[in-house]
Design a protein around this motif. Structure first.
Motif, PDB file in Angstrom:
ATOM      1  N   GLY A   2     -47.650  28.040 -20.410  1.00  0.00           N
ATOM      2  CA  GLY A   2     -47.395  27.566 -21.776  1.00  0.00           C
ATOM      3  C   GLY A   2     -48.317  26.460 -22.260  1.00  0.00           C
ATOM      4  N   TRP A   3     -49.325  26.078 -21.470  1.00  0.00           N
ATOM      5  CA  TRP A   3     -50.242  25.011 -21.913  1.00  0.00           C
ATOM      6  C   TRP A   3     -51.078  25.483 -23.105  1.00  0.00           C
ATOM      7  CZ3 TRP A   3     -55.701  24.904 -21.907  1.00  0.00           C
ATOM      8  CH2 TRP A   3     -56.272  23.641 -22.187  1.00  0.00           C
ATOM      9  N   ILE A   4     -51.216  24.608 -24.102  1.00  0.00           N
ATOM     10  CA  ILE A   4     -52.076  24.928 -25.250  1.00  0.00           C
ATOM     11  C   ILE A   4     -52.748  23.652 -25.742  1.00  0.00           C
ATOM     12  CG2 ILE A   4     -50.097  24.846 -26.861  1.00  0.00           C
ATOM     13  CD1 ILE A   4     -51.721  27.155 -28.412  1.00  0.00           C
ATOM     14  N   ALA A   5     -54.019  23.742 -26.087  1.00  0.00           N
ATOM     15  CA  ALA A   5     -54.754  22.601 -26.660  1.00  0.00           C
ATOM     16  C   ALA A   5     -55.308  23.056 -28.001  1.00  0.00           C
ATOM     17  CB  ALA A   5     -55.884  22.177 -25.729  1.00  0.00           C
ATOM     18  N   ARG A   6     -54.931  22.343 -29.067  1.00  0.00           N
ATOM     19  CA  ARG A   6     -55.385  22.751 -30.402  1.00  0.00           C
ATOM     20  C   ARG A   6     -56.618  21.961 -30.804  1.00  0.00           C
ATOM     21  NH1 ARG A   6     -51.607  26.298 -32.112  1.00  0.00           N
ATOM     22  NH2 ARG A   6     -49.506  25.958 -31.312  1.00  0.00           N
ATOM     23  N   GLY A   7     -57.485  22.597 -31.571  1.00  0.00           N
ATOM     24  CA  GLY A   7     -58.642  21.906 -32.146  1.00  0.00           C
ATOM     25  C   GLY A   7     -59.713  21.554 -31.133  1.00  0.00           C
ATOM     26  N   ASN A   8     -60.088  22.517 -30.317  1.00  0.00           N
ATOM     27  CA  ASN A   8     -61.207  22.317 -29.386  1.00  0.00           C
ATOM     28  C   ASN A   8     -62.449  22.968 -30.021  1.00  0.00           C
ATOM     29  OD1 ASN A   8     -63.198  23.241 -27.474  1.00  0.00           O
ATOM     30  ND2 ASN A   8     -61.854  22.538 -25.840  1.00  0.00           N
ATOM     31  N   PHE A   9     -63.426  22.108 -30.415  1.00  0.00           N
ATOM     32  CA  PHE A   9     -64.608  22.628 -31.103  1.00  0.00           C
ATOM     33  C   PHE A   9     -65.854  22.551 -30.217  1.00  0.00           C
ATOM     34  CE2 PHE A   9     -61.584  21.327 -34.350  1.00  0.00           C
ATOM     35  CZ  PHE A   9     -61.532  22.471 -35.137  1.00  0.00           C
ATOM     36  N   ASP A  10     -65.671  22.453 -28.897  1.00  0.00           N
ATOM     37  CA  ASP A  10     -66.813  22.361 -27.985  1.00  0.00           C
ATOM     38  C   ASP A  10     -67.693  23.605 -28.131  1.00  0.00           C
ATOM     39  OD1 ASP A  10     -65.594  20.078 -27.143  1.00  0.00           O
ATOM     40  OD2 ASP A  10     -64.918  20.878 -25.205  1.00  0.00           O
ATOM     41  N   ASP A  11     -68.976  23.384 -28.260  1.00  0.00           N
ATOM     42  CA  ASP A  11     -69.905  24.509 -28.425  1.00  0.00           C
ATOM     43  C   ASP A  11     -71.196  24.201 -27.645  1.00  0.00           C
ATOM     44  OD1 ASP A  11     -71.053  26.857 -29.365  1.00  0.00           O
ATOM     45  OD2 ASP A  11     -71.798  25.908 -31.193  1.00  0.00           O
ATOM     46  N   PRO A  12     -71.417  24.861 -26.523  1.00  0.00           N
ATOM     47  CA  PRO A  12     -70.633  25.916 -25.917  1.00  0.00           C
ATOM     48  C   PRO A  12     -69.289  25.401 -25.392  1.00  0.00           C
ATOM     49  CG  PRO A  12     -72.330  25.198 -24.390  1.00  0.00           C
ATOM     50  CD  PRO A  12     -72.588  24.484 -25.685  1.00  0.00           C
ATOM     51  N   PHE A  13     -68.381  26.343 -25.206  1.00  0.00           N
ATOM     52  CA  PHE A  13     -67.043  25.962 -24.721  1.00  0.00           C
ATOM     53  C   PHE A  13     -67.139  25.342 -23.335  1.00  0.00           C
ATOM     54  CE2 PHE A  13     -63.188  27.339 -22.342  1.00  0.00           C
ATOM     55  CZ  PHE A  13     -62.322  26.391 -22.882  1.00  0.00           C
ATOM     56  N   CYS A  14     -68.002  25.911 -22.472  1.00  0.00           N
ATOM     57  CA  CYS A  14     -68.268  25.317 -21.162  1.00  0.00           C
ATOM     58  C   CYS A  14     -69.723  25.649 -20.825  1.00  0.00           C
ATOM     59  CB  CYS A  14     -67.299  25.848 -20.096  1.00  0.00           C
ATOM     60  SG  CYS A  14     -67.500  27.598 -19.756  1.00  0.00           S
ATOM     61  N   PRO A  15     -70.353  24.918 -19.891  1.00  0.00           N
ATOM     62  CA  PRO A  15     -71.797  25.096 -19.664  1.00  0.00           C
ATOM     63  C   PRO A  15     -72.198  26.541 -19.381  1.00  0.00           C
ATOM     64  CG  PRO A  15     -70.999  23.148 -18.520  1.00  0.00           C
ATOM     65  CD  PRO A  15     -69.784  23.819 -19.088  1.00  0.00           C
ATOM     66  N   ALA A  16     -71.367  27.281 -18.659  1.00  0.00           N
ATOM     67  CA  ALA A  16     -71.751  28.661 -18.300  1.00  0.00           C
ATOM     68  C   ALA A  16     -71.920  29.552 -19.526  1.00  0.00           C
ATOM     69  CB  ALA A  16     -70.696  29.258 -17.365  1.00  0.00           C
ATOM     70  N   LEU A  17     -71.300  29.158 -20.654  1.00  0.00           N
ATOM     71  CA  LEU A  17     -71.339  30.016 -21.847  1.00  0.00           C
ATOM     72  C   LEU A  17     -72.452  29.615 -22.818  1.00  0.00           C
ATOM     73  CD1 LEU A  17     -67.472  30.247 -22.404  1.00  0.00           C
ATOM     74  CD2 LEU A  17     -68.959  31.995 -21.424  1.00  0.00           C
ATOM     75  N   ALA A  18     -73.329  28.684 -22.388  1.00  0.00           N
ATOM     76  CA  ALA A  18     -74.396  28.193 -23.272  1.00  0.00           C
ATOM     77  C   ALA A  18     -75.241  29.325 -23.877  1.00  0.00           C
ATOM     78  CB  ALA A  18     -75.270  27.197 -22.518  1.00  0.00           C
ATOM     79  N   PRO A  19     -75.515  30.433 -23.134  1.00  0.00           N
ATOM     80  CA  PRO A  19     -76.333  31.482 -23.760  1.00  0.00           C
ATOM     81  C   PRO A  19     -75.706  32.062 -25.022  1.00  0.00           C
ATOM     82  CG  PRO A  19     -76.125  31.869 -21.393  1.00  0.00           C
ATOM     83  CD  PRO A  19     -75.208  30.730 -21.728  1.00  0.00           C
ATOM     84  N   ALA A  20     -74.384  31.958 -25.139  1.00  0.00           N
ATOM     85  CA  ALA A  20     -73.713  32.506 -26.329  1.00  0.00           C
ATOM     86  C   ALA A  20     -73.633  31.477 -27.453  1.00  0.00           C
ATOM     87  CB  ALA A  20     -72.310  32.990 -25.964  1.00  0.00           C
ATOM     88  N   SER A  21     -74.277  30.327 -27.275  1.00  0.00           N
ATOM     89  CA  SER A  21     -74.267  29.312 -28.329  1.00  0.00           C
ATOM     90  C   SER A  21     -75.664  29.088 -28.910  1.00  0.00           C
ATOM     91  CB  SER A  21     -73.750  27.976 -27.779  1.00  0.00           C
ATOM     92  OG  SER A  21     -72.364  28.046 -27.567  1.00  0.00           O
ATOM     93  N   ALA A  22     -76.623  29.922 -28.489  1.00  0.00           N
ATOM     94  CA  ALA A  22     -77.986  29.727 -28.991  1.00  0.00           C
ATOM     95  C   ALA A  22     -78.072  30.209 -30.436  1.00  0.00           C
ATOM     96  CB  ALA A  22     -78.959  30.507 -28.111  1.00  0.00           C
ATOM     97  N   ASP A  23     -78.873  29.502 -31.251  1.00  0.00           N
ATOM     98  CA  ASP A  23     -79.079  29.951 -32.629  1.00  0.00           C
ATOM     99  C   ASP A  23     -80.142  31.034 -32.651  1.00  0.00           C
ATOM    100  OD1 ASP A  23     -77.265  28.400 -34.112  1.00  0.00           O
ATOM    101  OD2 ASP A  23     -78.481  26.640 -33.637  1.00  0.00           O
ATOM    102  N   VAL A  24     -79.968  31.976 -33.542  1.00  0.00           N
ATOM    103  CA  VAL A  24     -80.940  33.070 -33.645  1.00  0.00           C
ATOM    104  C   VAL A  24     -81.908  32.754 -34.775  1.00  0.00           C
ATOM    105  CG1 VAL A  24     -81.175  35.576 -33.803  1.00  0.00           C
ATOM    106  CG2 VAL A  24     -78.998  34.572 -33.120  1.00  0.00           C
ATOM    107  N   PRO A  25     -83.207  32.600 -34.473  1.00  0.00           N
ATOM    108  CA  PRO A  25     -84.153  32.368 -35.568  1.00  0.00           C
ATOM    109  C   PRO A  25     -84.176  33.581 -36.503  1.00  0.00           C
ATOM    110  CG  PRO A  25     -85.191  32.101 -33.391  1.00  0.00           C
ATOM    111  CD  PRO A  25     -83.845  32.709 -33.175  1.00  0.00           C
ATOM    112  N   PRO A  26     -84.380  33.348 -37.834  1.00  0.00           N
ATOM    113  CA  PRO A  26     -84.359  34.478 -38.773  1.00  0.00           C
ATOM    114  C   PRO A  26     -85.297  35.594 -38.312  1.00  0.00           C
ATOM    115  CG  PRO A  26     -84.640  32.380 -39.924  1.00  0.00           C
ATOM    116  CD  PRO A  26     -84.694  32.072 -38.467  1.00  0.00           C
ATOM    117  N   GLY A  27     -84.823  36.811 -38.362  1.00  0.00           N
ATOM    118  CA  GLY A  27     -85.657  37.968 -38.008  1.00  0.00           C
ATOM    119  C   GLY A  27     -85.697  38.257 -36.522  1.00  0.00           C
ATOM    120  N   GLU A  28     -85.096  37.406 -35.706  1.00  0.00           N
ATOM    121  CA  GLU A  28     -85.088  37.653 -34.258  1.00  0.00           C
ATOM    122  C   GLU A  28     -83.680  37.977 -33.777  1.00  0.00           C
ATOM    123  OE1 GLU A  28     -87.028  34.873 -31.673  1.00  0.00           O
ATOM    124  OE2 GLU A  28     -88.552  34.483 -33.199  1.00  0.00           O
TER     125      GLU A  28
END
Ligand code: BJW
Length: 287
Positions: free
Chosen positions: A138-164
């Motif tokens: 039942g644990w819940i934490a509201r309002g977590n805006f960490d980006d990336p959520f954790c270090p292992a997920l950093a590849p999913a937080s990269a910005d995509v340059p226009p056209g790439e």
């Protein structure tokens, strides 16, 4: 009989409407730059987005599901609310207790458009809430805006340059699996994995929230049901349209597909349908 897409007739109906229920879906945020679930844009890599939104997918490969959700968190943080979010927020401000907005969206864009929270219900949770995957905990934490959520997920937080294309988004690029031990565990029970605080298929929506919504619906007649940017295929959310009808509401559907034949068959006398982008239509319709 007024045309189904007659703006003036709709505005008169709106003016006469005392109580308004609203149901929003992914199309509300489409012009902000967030993809919808079904149809064009509903794929992440080669995965059907709805197939990743299940407890089974998370149990099978939590790293993959977390990459998908980390990417969605990153995208949601990168974009801005659009004029449709602001138009609904303004109407909710004016109508106060006489309007309830049910959103299926988890992107936090309606709250960011200052939609009064007491008149907004997030039926499918939020990308920015985190809960324990062990239901008994039942644990819940509201309002977590960490980006990336954790270090292992950093590849999913990269910005995509226009056209790439971000390599992670290119289905031809192999995806390195994320080992489970690199995903955060629940700080309370110390055993369950942390997971996004969203409602997946087969999971129950928040019982208190549903009770509150039913209470609001039952307490009086409803004059208008505004349906925006949803394919209305997912329950219980889609069921609120018929419930509002039963309480006397005219229905207005705002969606690029609102005037297509299969959608029209669902409309009844007195309903309205406006085909197009909610970001263009809502500010005009609700002005
Ligand atoms: C634009 C636009 C622009 C484009 N402007 N518009 C009764 C009957 C049958 C089945 C069920 C039932 N009751 C329950 C079920 C099972 C299931 C269900 O509904 N299945 C159906 C698919 C058949 N429901 C559940 O499992 C729910 N749980 C539940 O009921 O628990 C009790 C129970 C369980 C099992 C059996 C019986 C009872 C939970 C549903 C949770 C849905 N979760 C997701 C993921 C959330 C997390 C995440 O975001 O990742 O919610 S799935 C996904 O679909 C997401 C969305 O909120 C939801 C709705 O999608 P939406 O918003 O409509 O998006 P799209 O893409 O479908 O449509 C976008 C629309 O926008 C399109 O029409 C475009 O044309 C339009 N558009 N651009 C305006 N610019």
């Amino acid at each position: 009989m007024a045309l189904r897409n007659d703006v003036q007739a709709f505005q008169q109906a709106l003016l006469k409407s005392k109580r308004i229920l609203c149901l929003c879906g992914a199309g509300l945020s489409a012009s902000s730059g967030l993809p919808t679930f079904r149809g064009a844009g509903g794929l992440w890599r080669n995965y059907d987005a709805t197939a990743l939104a299940t407890p089974e997918a998370f149990a099978d490969d939590p790293g993959l599901v977390w990459l998908f959700y980390n990417y969605r968190r990153h995208m949601s943080l990168s974009v801005k609310p659009n004029p449709a979010h602001y138009a609904l927020a303004k109407l909710a401000e004016v109508k106060a207790n006489d309007m309830l907005c049910l959103t299926q969206n988890v992107d936090n864009l309606s709250p960011r458009a200052n939609h009064p929270l007491q008149h907004l219900r997030t039926l499918h949770g939020s990308l920015f809430d985190i809960k324990c995957s062990n239901k008994r905990c039942g644990w819940i934490a509201r309002g977590n805006f960490d980006d990336p959520f954790c270090p292992a997920l950093a590849p999913a937080s990269a910005d995509v340059p226009p056209g790439e294309t971000l390599p992670l988004l290119d289905p031809k690029q192999p995806l390195d699996p994320i080992p489970v031990d690199q995903l955060p565990k629940c700080p309370q029970c110390k055993t369950g994995l942390q997971r996004p605080g969203v409602v997946w298929f087969g999971e129950s929506l928040d019982g208190d929230m549903l009770q509150e919504v039913d209470g609001w619906i039952d307490s009086d007649r409803i004059d208008l049901m505004i349906v925006v940017g949803t394919s209305a295929q997912v329950y219980p959310a889609a069921g609120y349209i018929d419930e509002a009808r039963r309480k006397g509401a005219k229905v207005v559907n705002i969606n690029p597909e609102a005037e297509d034949r299969s959608q029209m068959r669902k409309l009844i006398r007195g309903d309205f349908a406006f085909a197009g982008d909610a970001a263009n239509l809502l500010p005009v319709l609700l002005e």
